[in-house]
Design an enzyme around this catalytic site. Structure first.
Site, short mmCIF file in Angstrom:
data_model
loop_
_atom_site.label_atom_id
_atom_site.label_comp_id
_atom_site.label_asym_id
_atom_site.label_seq_id
_atom_site.Cartn_x
_atom_site.Cartn_y
_atom_site.Cartn_z
N CYS A 26 0.84 -1.11 0.22
CA CYS A 26 0.17 0.25 -0.06
C CYS A 26 0.59 1.34 -0.21
O CYS A 26 1.98 1.46 0.94
CB CYS A 26 -0.94 -0.10 1.36
SG CYS A 26 -2.12 1.63 1.59
N CYS A 357 -15.36 -0.38 21.40
CA CYS A 357 -14.17 0.23 20.21
C CYS A 357 -12.98 0.37 20.76
O CYS A 357 -12.19 0.67 19.82
CB CYS A 357 -14.93 0.62 18.60
SG CYS A 357 -15.52 1.99 19.39
#
Ligand code: SAH
Length: 402
Positions: A26, A357
């Site tokens: 990436c 989270c």
């Protein structure tokens, strides 16, 4: 994991990056800040997250094995791109971590491929329609952001074009050209954000095509998602997580259940069949509107939603002498508040199921719960965000004195 081990682990990643042996595929790696773990093989990523969960939560309760993904790429069904202009070209991507410099992204390893294609088409069309991208410094230009949401089970796709002003030259032709290229788009929305803010979406919306929302399915129920309401980004893992959360609640069909920080009502609606009644509370007005429609859409009659701060709402409930048997809570990354936790304890539920989270704020809040008489029984981590450093976790707590 001890502090020392953590240092060794980070050093390992650093070495890999330095020698360039295993450079992640990436070009934005290390700049966008999204996929901090991309240079680690997936198995190692899971080990690392497991260790983090053990070290932060192990002092409270048993930590079960993290649930990973079979296909840990292209799982994000909500994709956001900021638009800008550089060296004669329209670019779109993400802000460099901690700055407002745009790192161009054409395809991302964790984003939905179709969403990335659509964003690419918006870049091309913006050029051919001579639409200027917004410049944060001067305040000139129109197109600021594009947001794409895709229903995983339904395939429905929403495109939100965020513009600095309501005036969008050749708007209809633009939307038509976009739909010609991507007939799978089911709705297009123009969102107007004229403030200098890091918030992506403004308050004003205009539906340019379709219904103005998409639908998706989770655990056998159908949910409406509009432009501004929260929806979990990884539906495959979300389904597993919700099933676990509801299993941990151990409902018999008679309970009064609270779904706090309920978003579009997903957890409460899925749990409703096994509960006496459900009360959902959520701050975001759009999400609450969606939640009410969702309840009706699924024929759920024993649920009510309130738009309020979860802490103040529960305080009001407790003042009126209301009790709850089970509380689901799913706060944002910043975690919950002492007010909320204290009031939950006053309402005396048998069980609290905390979905989080952020391991850090979860651990902080578990300590507060302990002070108020609730002890964690088990923690189940889920890899909701592969390649990134984030860990999602569901924790069951029960009353210490029964
Ligand atoms: N349970 C939902 C949403 C979880 S995300 C789901 O799984 O889809 C967290 C939600 O908390 C968001 O919808 C956000 O709007 C809401 N929220 C944030 N602060 C809040 C507060 N103080 N009181 C109530 N809801 C809040």
């Amino acid at each position: 994991m001890t502090g020392k081990n953590r240092e060794q682990d980070t050093a390992g990643e650093g070495r890999r990056a330095e020698t360039g042996k295993k450079r992640p595929a990436c070009p934005a790696f290390g700049k966008c800040g999204g996929c901090q773990l991309l240079s680690l093989p997936y198995g190692r990523q899971l080990e690392k997250k497991q260790q983090e969960a053990n070290s932060l939560l192990g002092g409270f309760c048993r930590v079960n094995k993290i649930v990973g993904m079979k296909e840990p790429f292209h799982y994000r069904n909500k994709v956001h791109a900021v638009f800008g202009y550089r060296q004669g070209k329209i670019i779109s991507g993400v802000y460099r971590e901690g700055s407002h410099e745009i790192i161009p992204v054409e395809s991302c390893l964790i984003e939905d491929r179709k969403a990335d294609e659509i964003i690419g088409t918006v870049r091309e069309l913006a050029r051919s329609f001579k639409i200027r991208t917004y410049d944060e410094d001067t305040g000139y230009g129109l197109l600021r952001h594009v947001l794409v949401k895709r229903g995983f089970a339904t395939g429905e796709i929403m495109v939100v074009l965020v513009t600095a002003s309501p005036v969008f030259p050749s708007r209809n032709n633009f939307v038509k050209a976009l739909r010609d290229r991507h007939p799978e788009i089911t709705t297009v929305i123009q969102n107007q954000n004229d403030r200098s803010t890091s918030m992506v979406l403004g308050d004003k919306e205009k539906v340019l095509y379709g219904k103005g929302y998409i639908e998706d399915e989770l655990c056998g129920y159908r949910f409406r998602i509009s432009g501004r309401s929260f929806y979990q980004v990884n539906p495959v893992q979300t389904e597993r997580l919700y099933r676990k959360a509801i299993e941990l609640a151990d409902l018999s069909g008679r309970e009064t259940v609270i779904d706090a920080y309920c978003g579009t009502g997903t957890i409460g609606i899925i749990a409703s069949a096994k509960a006496g009644r459900v009360i959902g509370v959520e701050l975001n007005a759009d999400a609450v509107r969606d939640a009410r429609v969702n309840a009706r859409r699924n024929g759920v009659g024993n649920i009510q939603f309130y738009q309020n701060d979860a802490g103040s709402f529960l305080t009001q409930m407790a003042e009126q002498g209301e009790k709850a048997d089970v509380v689901f809570m799913d706060p944002p990354r910043s975690g919950s508040t002492e007010e909320f936790i204290r009031t939950v304890a006053e309402m005396n539920p048998r069980r609290v199921v905390y979905i989080s989270c952020s391991l850090e704020t979860l651990a902080r809040d578990l300590a507060v719960f302990e002070r108020y008489g609730y002890r964690a029984a088990e923690a189940d981590p889920y890899d909701m965000f592969p390649q990134t450093g984030h860990v999602e976790c569901v924790v069951l707590m029960s009353r210490i004195k029964d």
